[in-house]
Design an enzyme around this catalytic site. Structure first.
Site, PDB file in Angstrom:
ATOM      1  N   CYS A   2       2.153  13.755  34.107  1.00 55.65           N
ATOM      2  CA  CYS A   2       2.804  13.096  32.986  1.00 55.65           C
ATOM      3  C   CYS A   2       2.021  11.855  32.597  1.00 55.65           C
ATOM      4  O   CYS A   2       0.948  11.579  33.113  1.00 55.65           O
ATOM      5  CB  CYS A   2       4.231  12.689  33.375  1.00 55.65           C
ATOM      6  SG  CYS A   2       5.232  14.038  34.064  1.00 55.65           S
ATOM      7  N   LEU A  48       4.862  16.594  31.168  1.00 59.05           N
ATOM      8  CA  LEU A  48       4.303  17.933  31.281  1.00 59.05           C
ATOM      9  C   LEU A  48       5.084  18.589  32.412  1.00 59.05           C
ATOM     10  O   LEU A  48       4.909  18.252  33.582  1.00 59.05           O
ATOM     11  CB  LEU A  48       2.813  17.881  31.609  1.00 59.05           C
ATOM     12  CG  LEU A  48       2.105  19.231  31.775  1.00 59.05           C
ATOM     13  CD1 LEU A  48       2.075  19.994  30.447  1.00 59.05           C
ATOM     14  CD2 LEU A  48       0.684  19.036  32.302  1.00 59.05           C
ATOM     15  N   SER A  49       5.990  19.486  32.099  1.00 59.01           N
ATOM     16  CA  SER A  49       6.949  19.984  33.093  1.00 59.01           C
ATOM     17  C   SER A  49       6.364  21.128  33.911  1.00 59.01           C
ATOM     18  O   SER A  49       5.913  22.131  33.365  1.00 59.01           O
ATOM     19  CB  SER A  49       8.241  20.434  32.397  1.00 59.01           C
ATOM     20  OG  SER A  49       7.956  21.328  31.349  1.00 59.01           O
ATOM     21  N   ASN A 100       4.167   9.709  37.629  1.00 62.13           N
ATOM     22  CA  ASN A 100       3.114  10.625  37.202  1.00 62.13           C
ATOM     23  C   ASN A 100       2.474  11.235  38.437  1.00 62.13           C
ATOM     24  O   ASN A 100       2.022  10.507  39.318  1.00 62.13           O
ATOM     25  CB  ASN A 100       2.057   9.873  36.379  1.00 62.13           C
ATOM     26  CG  ASN A 100       0.831  10.727  36.087  1.00 62.13           C
ATOM     27  OD1 ASN A 100       0.924  11.942  35.944  1.00 62.13           O
ATOM     28  ND2 ASN A 100      -0.320  10.087  35.990  1.00 62.13           N
ATOM     29  N   GLU A 102       2.401  14.641  41.485  1.00 62.30           N
ATOM     30  CA  GLU A 102       3.160  15.665  42.198  1.00 62.30           C
ATOM     31  C   GLU A 102       3.330  15.237  43.649  1.00 62.30           C
ATOM     32  O   GLU A 102       2.372  14.777  44.284  1.00 62.30           O
ATOM     33  CB  GLU A 102       2.436  17.018  42.177  1.00 62.30           C
ATOM     34  CG  GLU A 102       2.123  17.565  40.801  1.00 62.30           C
ATOM     35  CD  GLU A 102       3.347  18.035  40.046  1.00 62.30           C
ATOM     36  OE1 GLU A 102       4.428  18.163  40.667  1.00 62.30           O
ATOM     37  OE2 GLU A 102       3.220  18.275  38.828  1.00 62.30           O
ATOM     38  N   ASP A 125      10.695  16.712  42.398  1.00 63.09           N
ATOM     39  CA  ASP A 125      10.013  15.771  43.278  1.00 63.09           C
ATOM     40  C   ASP A 125      10.252  14.335  42.836  1.00 63.09           C
ATOM     41  O   ASP A 125      10.165  13.410  43.653  1.00 63.09           O
ATOM     42  CB  ASP A 125       8.516  16.077  43.367  1.00 63.09           C
ATOM     43  CG  ASP A 125       7.829  16.146  42.016  1.00 63.09           C
ATOM     44  OD1 ASP A 125       8.523  16.211  40.985  1.00 63.09           O
ATOM     45  OD2 ASP A 125       6.579  16.145  41.987  1.00 63.09           O
ATOM     46  N   SER A 391      -8.797  22.232  41.425  1.00 67.49           N
ATOM     47  CA  SER A 391     -10.170  21.787  41.222  1.00 67.49           C
ATOM     48  C   SER A 391     -10.734  21.257  42.542  1.00 67.49           C
ATOM     49  O   SER A 391      -9.982  20.792  43.395  1.00 67.49           O
ATOM     50  CB  SER A 391     -10.206  20.697  40.141  1.00 67.49           C
ATOM     51  OG  SER A 391     -11.517  20.426  39.722  1.00 67.49           O
ATOM     52  N   GLY A 392     -12.051  21.315  42.716  1.00 62.11           N
ATOM     53  CA  GLY A 392     -12.661  21.095  44.028  1.00 62.11           C
ATOM     54  C   GLY A 392     -13.124  19.688  44.334  1.00 62.11           C
ATOM     55  O   GLY A 392     -13.890  19.478  45.279  1.00 62.11           O
TER      56      GLY A 392
END
Length: 652
Positions: A2, A48-49, A100, A102, A125, A391-392
């Protein structure tokens, strides 16, 4: 994922300011917008859900008695449609949060809170983080596993508590204007606040020329700061601020684990981390390049979700010119091997150059990493199919993946030679223009003397900086910027010192910044499983000889990866995004374009334009000056956008 923003000393008239701050970062959250305005505080959110799509709205407000709860999400709007009344915007509660990121282990945290008697009303969360803070205070930071930047308003204390994640994955910017505190996920939001008047920070420019990125806590905007990774802060209503570090990434390579146990530990923890990073109520995809990091990660995700979607971009001319395979052919072959879908795109020359102004606008600060533009396009490709992607990033800093980490091992062969003799020989070779000067100079010094960024050797040296930048006399040496990190790492060997310093500079200032800004430009969440506390707990204990040797990087990570991907991919040398700017900048059309910038009014303001043109001409004549050219040009482009035009570049 977000966008968050807010400010203290809120009152009448705060709503329009908050709306403007949210509007300018609408790309971070197209699924909804929320506001919380109460006496003394204003909080804004773009959503951004991805988790608890229906009930995870923000700002989230908690009214609590003895383990009782009432959760509200004031003034929430979706798809631009008004929702609620003006009175609902002034929802009250003991605590309010904007968040913002996770929290991947939020279910475990929720279970622990319920066991302790707390009532939770959502599966989000956000609520787990908010109630965790109410229950445990700052100790909640030691319990979470994830990426985050958040602010929690405590009504009773009239205090704002802010925190940024362990490795700096998510950005958090702030400024103090008198006693008013203003914060946001992007600097462009702070620029919308009437209390801040934009001013260029010249010291940031001085260091940028040597680092290739914004290397200071204070940004290119005077008075606007970045909250460092693993730091939290308390902001009182009177404007007083207390900041502290809550965690430090310490290496301890003296463990007794065998090589096999190390490889077992890496593979086990990577699979756990990928499982956590796959937690979502939407589809999660993965980037897939030709290198080990994304290949290993995608293979682990495919075990969790067979048939995942993977995404690759490349430059067709790169492979054809060098007689090598490009990223896309490698990725497609591995995708077939893993039985997953692969979507790819060859980035065209025209679209690459056309995107540059928009990329610089999204980055907030000038970014001279050409691969940021390539990342912009792979994020765009992924966003057409999924809302979250793995992503790495972080594997190189944790496991010793950069070839520059081999330099101390190589130069150590000359340990028998007196340092003054090596330094004198280096100066002589440099004067004669003979190769080997850098090698001898590094052998005569400790890494803290010469290594401060992965752009060493391609960015400007302090001496070169003084020739091109007006008013650079007295500028701090770049080594002074990194000295505190080196002091913390002084007990480590030189390779580990470099890894440690990179975590606080190269990783957070270049790699993670472009990861966040380029993905958010397309409303895509980028998740980084290597940058996980559990993974780091394994990486920190790997002895240096099992990380880096004179002949190989990421030794034990490669062995672990062979359990999931073919040996050719696990052993493949790192390419990054091989952007062909060396060739492009020698073509007349691009040479002329850059020369116009290098002799323009912005260049005249800051640089010796004759020196800039000389560097450009040297490159056209055959010497590789591409990265130096790019560093200056991207600053000039960024400066025009933010200080001359003061507007988002138009997309034609």
């Amino acid at each position: 994922m977000c966008g968050i923003c807010g400010f203290t000393e809120a009152g009448e008239g705060s709503r329009p300011v908050l709306e403007s701050m949210c509007d300018v970062m609408a790309h971070r959250g197209p699924d909804g917008e929320g506001f919380y305005v109460a006496d003394g505080i204003a909080l804004g959110h773009r959503r951004l859900s991805l988790i608890d799509l229906e009930a995870g709205n923000q700002p989230m407000v908690r009214s609590t008695g003895e383990h009782e709860a009432r959760i509200t999400s004031p003034s929430y709007r979706k798809d631009g449609a008004p929702c609620g009344t003006e009175e609902q915007m002034l929802a009250t509660g003991d605590f309010a949060i904007v968040f913002n990121g996770e929290i991947y282990n939020y279910q475990e945290i929720s279970d622990q809170l319920v066991e302790e008697g707390w009532t939770l009303q959502t599966r989000s969360d956000t609520e787990a983080l908010l109630v965790g803070y109410i229950a445990w205070g700052e100790e909640v930071l030691q319990k979470v596993r994830g990426m985050f930047a958040f602010a929690i308003w405590d009504l009773a204390e009239r205090e704002l508590f802010c925190a940024r994640d362990f490795f700096g994955i998510k950005p958090f910017y702030y400024t103090m204007q008198g006693t008013q505190f203003v914060f946001a996920s992007e600097i462009k939001c702070i620029l919308e606040h009437p209390s801040y008047e934009r001013e260029l920070n010249m010291e940031a420019l001085q260091q940028y020329l040597c680092f290739q990125f914004s290397a200071l806590d204070e940004t290119f905007f005077k008075g606007v700061f970045k909250l460092p990774p693993a730091h939290c802060m308390r902001v009182k209503a009177d404007g007083s601020v207390q900041t502290r570090r809550y965690w430090r990434p310490e290496f301890d390579a003296d463990g007794a684990r065998s090589r096999q146990q190390t490889v077992d530990g890496i593979d086990a923890e990577m699979r756990v981390s990928v499982r956590y990073h796959n937690v979502a109520d939407v589809e999660v995809g993965s980037f897939l390049s030709s290198g080990i990091d994304s290949s290993y990660m995608a293979a682990c995700l495919a075990k969790e979700n067979p048939g995942i979607k993977t995404f690759t971009v490349g430059f067709a001319e790169y492979g054809s010119e060098k007689g090598e395979r490009d990223e896309i052919s490698w990725a497609k072959e591995l995708a077939d091997e893993l039985g997953v879908e692969n979507y790819s795109h060859h980035i065209g020359e025209e679209e690459y150059w056309k995107s540059l102004p928009l990329v610089q606008w999204h980055m907030d600060e000038p970014s001279a990493d050409p691969s940021a533009v390539a990342l912009y396009f792979v994020d765009k490709l992924a966003a057409e199919q999924v809302k979250a992607v793995l992503s790495g990033e972080g594997a190189d800093e944790f496991f010793g993946g950069y070839r520059i980490y081999q330099a101390p091992l190589d130069s150590g062969k000359l340990g028998w030679c007196p340092k003054p003799l090596l330094k004198g020989a280096s100066k002589l070779l440099r004067k004669l223009g003979v190769r080997g000067a850098n090698y001898l100079e590094r052998a005569s010094e400790s890494v803290s003397d010469w290594y401060y960024t992965n752009a060493n050797g391609v960015a400007f040296t302090p001496e070169e900086r003084s020739r091109i930048l007006k008013g650079s006399q007295g500028a701090r040496m770049p080594q002074a910027v990194t000295s505190a990190a080196y002091a913390e790492a002084s007990a480590y060997d030189q390779v580990t010192q470099m890894q440690y310093v990179d975590q606080f500079f190269w990783l957070v200032g270049d790699i993670l910044l472009k990861t966040d800004k380029m993905s958010m430009a397309h409303s895509l969440e980028s998740r980084v499983p290597f940058l996980d506390k559990g993974v780091f707990d394994v990486a920190r204990t790997i002895p240096t000889p099992l990380r880096v040797t004179e002949h190989e990087t990421k030794m034990t990570l490669r062995e672990a990866a062979e359990r999931a991907i073919p040996e050719d991919w696990a052993r493949k040398e790192k390419l990054g995004f091989p952007v062909p700017i060396v060739k492009w900048l020698r073509e007349d059309r691009y040479y002329d374009q850059v020369r116009e910038w290098f002799t323009g009014p912005e260049a005249e303001q800051f640089f010796d334009t004759d020196e800039l043109v000389r560097i450009l001409d040297e490159h056209k004549a055959g010497a590789d000056r591409s990265r130096k050219i790019w560093i200056v040009w991207m600053f000039l482009m960024w400066y025009r956008i933010y200080f001359v035009d003061r507007a988002k570049p138009s997309v034609n």
